[in-house]
Design an enzyme around this catalytic site. Structure first.
Site, mmCIF file in Angstrom:
data_model
loop_
_atom_site.group_PDB
_atom_site.id
_atom_site.type_symbol
_atom_site.label_atom_id
_atom_site.label_comp_id
_atom_site.label_asym_id
_atom_site.label_seq_id
_atom_site.Cartn_x
_atom_site.Cartn_y
_atom_site.Cartn_z
ATOM 1 N N CYS A 1 -87.247 100.510 -63.446
ATOM 2 C CA CYS A 1 -86.193 100.672 -62.440
ATOM 3 C C CYS A 1 -86.744 100.930 -61.053
ATOM 4 O O CYS A 1 -85.984 100.904 -60.070
ATOM 5 C CB CYS A 1 -85.275 101.841 -62.812
ATOM 6 S SG CYS A 1 -84.570 101.793 -64.458
ATOM 7 N N HIS B 1 -80.006 105.825 -63.273
ATOM 8 C CA HIS B 1 -79.690 104.594 -63.998
ATOM 9 C C HIS B 1 -79.373 104.953 -65.438
ATOM 10 O O HIS B 1 -80.157 105.643 -66.103
ATOM 11 C CB HIS B 1 -80.869 103.616 -63.952
ATOM 12 C CG HIS B 1 -80.654 102.391 -64.788
ATOM 13 N ND1 HIS B 1 -79.485 101.663 -64.768
ATOM 14 C CD2 HIS B 1 -81.468 101.756 -65.693
ATOM 15 C CE1 HIS B 1 -79.582 100.639 -65.597
ATOM 16 N NE2 HIS B 1 -80.766 100.678 -66.175
ATOM 17 N N HIS C 1 -77.707 103.653 -69.389
ATOM 18 C CA HIS C 1 -77.319 102.587 -70.312
ATOM 19 C C HIS C 1 -76.084 103.019 -71.091
ATOM 20 O O HIS C 1 -75.980 102.771 -72.293
ATOM 21 C CB HIS C 1 -78.468 102.269 -71.269
ATOM 22 C CG HIS C 1 -79.567 101.479 -70.649
ATOM 23 N ND1 HIS C 1 -80.614 100.955 -71.364
ATOM 24 C CD2 HIS C 1 -79.792 101.098 -69.366
ATOM 25 C CE1 HIS C 1 -81.444 100.298 -70.567
ATOM 26 N NE2 HIS C 1 -80.964 100.374 -69.346
ATOM 27 N N GLU D 1 -57.111 110.599 -61.837
ATOM 28 C CA GLU D 1 -57.532 111.839 -61.180
ATOM 29 C C GLU D 1 -59.034 111.880 -60.912
ATOM 30 O O GLU D 1 -59.475 112.366 -59.868
ATOM 31 C CB GLU D 1 -57.113 113.039 -62.043
ATOM 32 C CG GLU D 1 -57.542 114.396 -61.514
ATOM 33 C CD GLU D 1 -56.871 114.758 -60.193
ATOM 34 O OE1 GLU D 1 -57.369 115.693 -59.533
ATOM 35 O OE2 GLU D 1 -55.852 114.131 -59.828
ATOM 36 N N HIS E 1 -75.193 95.638 -69.308
ATOM 37 C CA HIS E 1 -76.412 96.418 -69.142
ATOM 38 C C HIS E 1 -76.097 97.893 -68.899
ATOM 39 O O HIS E 1 -76.310 98.716 -69.781
ATOM 40 C CB HIS E 1 -77.222 95.832 -67.971
ATOM 41 C CG HIS E 1 -78.538 96.481 -67.728
ATOM 42 N ND1 HIS E 1 -79.610 95.807 -67.168
ATOM 43 C CD2 HIS E 1 -78.975 97.744 -67.926
ATOM 44 C CE1 HIS E 1 -80.652 96.617 -67.062
ATOM 45 N NE2 HIS E 1 -80.280 97.810 -67.511
#
Length: 374
Positions: free
Chosen positions: A171, A190, A192, A217, A267
Site C-alpha cells: 500500500c 487501508h 479489506h 445518522e 477489494h
C-alpha cells in the site's frame, strides 16, 4: 494481599495532590498503568486496554497529570512534545501495531491484508516529515512496533525494522499519493472489510464511479456531513497488484477534492484523516454506512434517495423545495433500489427488482429466471 495493595494505593493518594477535578486518579497512577511498550508490544492498563498516545493524542487520565496529553483541537490541555525523535518513533511504531491488531479483530485485516501509515513532523513543526508504514505479508494481529518502517517523503528508509527480511507494505505508493495531495493528512488506513468490498458491488453493472448514501445518522462520523447530506464516495477498479492502483487513486483524489475515502471495487477501502484518531473514526463510520447500505438493499430501501415518508422535513410546511445543489448531488451515482417500478430500471438491471410493498413472489417453473410480484 489485595487488601494491603489497596490500602497502599489509598495512602499514596492521600499523601499527594488531592485537589478535585484532576481526573479519577487525582494524578496518582502506578507506573504499570502508563502507556508503555516492552520489546515493541503494548502494555496493558491492568485488565483494560487503552490506545497509546502520540504527542497530540488524548487521554482520560485528567488535566494536570504528566501523562495527560490532550488532542490539540480539543481545547483542553497542552500538546506534549516527545523528549527525543527516538521516543516519538517508538510511540508511533507501537501505535501502528496496536491499530493493526484492532483492525484484524474487526475482520478488516485478515490474511495479512490491509495496513496503516502515520506521519509526524512537517513544515508546521519546523522539521521534515517522518512517515511510518506497516510491513507487508505479516500477521497483523502479531505485529510489534519493531516491525514498522520509518521513511522520509521520498520513500527512502530512514530506520528499517528490527525484524529482518521484511518488505514495505504494498500500500505504500498509495499512502504517498494521499500525503502528496492531502497536505494535512497525518494517517491513512487501508482495510479489506467485507462490507466495503460488497458495497462496491451494489451496482450490478460495476460501472458506477461513486457510491451515494444519504439520510443515515452515521454520516456525521465521516466528516463534513450531516444526516440529510448526500455522501459521495469515489470507486476505482481493482488491479492485479496494489501498486498499480496509485495512478487511479491520484486521478480520483484530484477529481473529488473534498473526498476523504476511496473504495476499490472487489477489494476494500482507503481512508485518511488529519490525525490517526480522525482516520480511525472515519474508517469505522464508513464501514457502518456500507453495512447499512447492504442491509437496506436487501430490504428494498434506496439508500441513496431521500425517504418519501417518516422523516422530518424543514421546508415541507411552507412548500419550498430542497436546494437545487442538494438535488443535483442526490441524482449522481447508482440509484440502488429507487424507482423499482420503472420499466427502464428493470430492463437495465440484471437482478430482478421487487416493489417495496409486494407481498407475494411467484417464480416460474425454473425458479430462477422470472419473478412476478403483487
Amino acid at each position: 494481599h489485595i487488601h494491603h495493595t489497596l490500602c497502599s494505593f489509598i495512602i499514596m493518594s492521600n499523601t499527594t495532590n488531592d485537589i478535585p477535578g484532576n481526573g479519577w486518579s487525582n494524578g496518582d497512577l502506578p507506573p504499570s498503568m502508563f502507556p508503555a511498550t516492552r520489546q515493541g508490544r503494548i502494555e496493558l492498563y491492568g485488565a483494560n486496554r487503552r490506545w497509546i498516545n502520540l504527542h497530540k493524542g488524548w487521554t482520560r487520565i485528567g488535566s494536570g497529570h504528566q501523562h495527560d496529553f490532550r488532542h490539540s483541537t480539543s481545547g483542553v490541555g497542552e500538546a506534549h512534545e516527545h523528549d527525543s525523535p527516538e521516543e516519538e518513533a517508538a510511540t508511533v511504531r507501537s501505535l501502528i501495531a496496536q491499530l493493526c491488531e484492532s483492525f484484524y479483530q474487526r475482520g478488516w485485516a485478515t490474511g495479512t491484508g490491509g495496513g496503516v501509515s502515520i506521519r509526524v513532523g512537517g513544515p508546521s513543526e519546523g522539521r521534515p516529515w517522518r512517515v511510518f508504514v506497516a510491513p507487508s505479508g505479516i500477521q497483523k494481529e502479531d505485529m510489534i512496533g519493531q516491525d514498522v518502517f520509518e521513511l522520509d517523503m521520498d520513500r527512502n528508509v530512514v530506520v528499517p525494522p528490527v525484524t529482518p527480511n521484511l518488505k514495505q507494505s504494498a500500500c505504500t505508493p498509495l499512502w504517498y499519493v494521499v500525503y502528496s495531495h492531502r497536505p494535512t493528512a497525518k494517517a491513512v488506513i487501508h482495510t479489506h472489510s467485507i462490507h466495503a468490498q460488497m458495497a462496491t458491488l451494489l451496482d450490478p453493472s460495476e460501472t458506477s464511479e461513486t457510491l451515494c448514501i444519504t439520510h443515515l445518522e452515521m454520516l456525521k462520523g465521516v466528516g463534513h456531513h450531516s444526516y440529510d447530506d448526500v455522501l459521495e464516495i469515489p470507486i476505482i477498479d481493482n488491479r492485479p497488484s496494489e501498486d498499480l492502483l496509485a495512478h487511479q487513486l491520484e486521478s480520483v483524489i484530484q477529481k473529488y477534492p473534498k473526498c476523504n475515502a476511496v473504495l476499490v471495487r472487489r477489494h476494500g477501502l482507503y481512508v485518511w484523516g488529519d490525525s490517526w484518531e480522525q482516520a480511525k473514526t472515519q474508517c469505522e463510520s464508513f464501514d457502518y454506512l456500507f453495512e447499512s447500505a447492504i442491509a437496506m438493499r436487501q430490504m428494498g430501501i434506496d439508500f441513496s434517495a431521500k425517504p418519501l415518508h417518516g422523516t422530518y422535513r424543514v421546508n415541507e410546511d411552507d412548500g419550498q423545495q430542497e436546494p437545487a445543489k442538494k438535488r443535483a448531488k442526490a441524482d449522481k451515482g447508482f440509484r440502488g433500489m429507487g424507482k423499482a417500478e420503472n420499466e427502464a430500471d428493470l430492463r437495465s438491471n440484471v437482478i430482478p427488482l421487487l416493489p417495496r410493498d409486494c407481498k407475494v413472489l411467484l417464480l416460474d417453473i425454473e425458479g430462477c429466471t422470472t419473478s412476478i410480484s403483487f
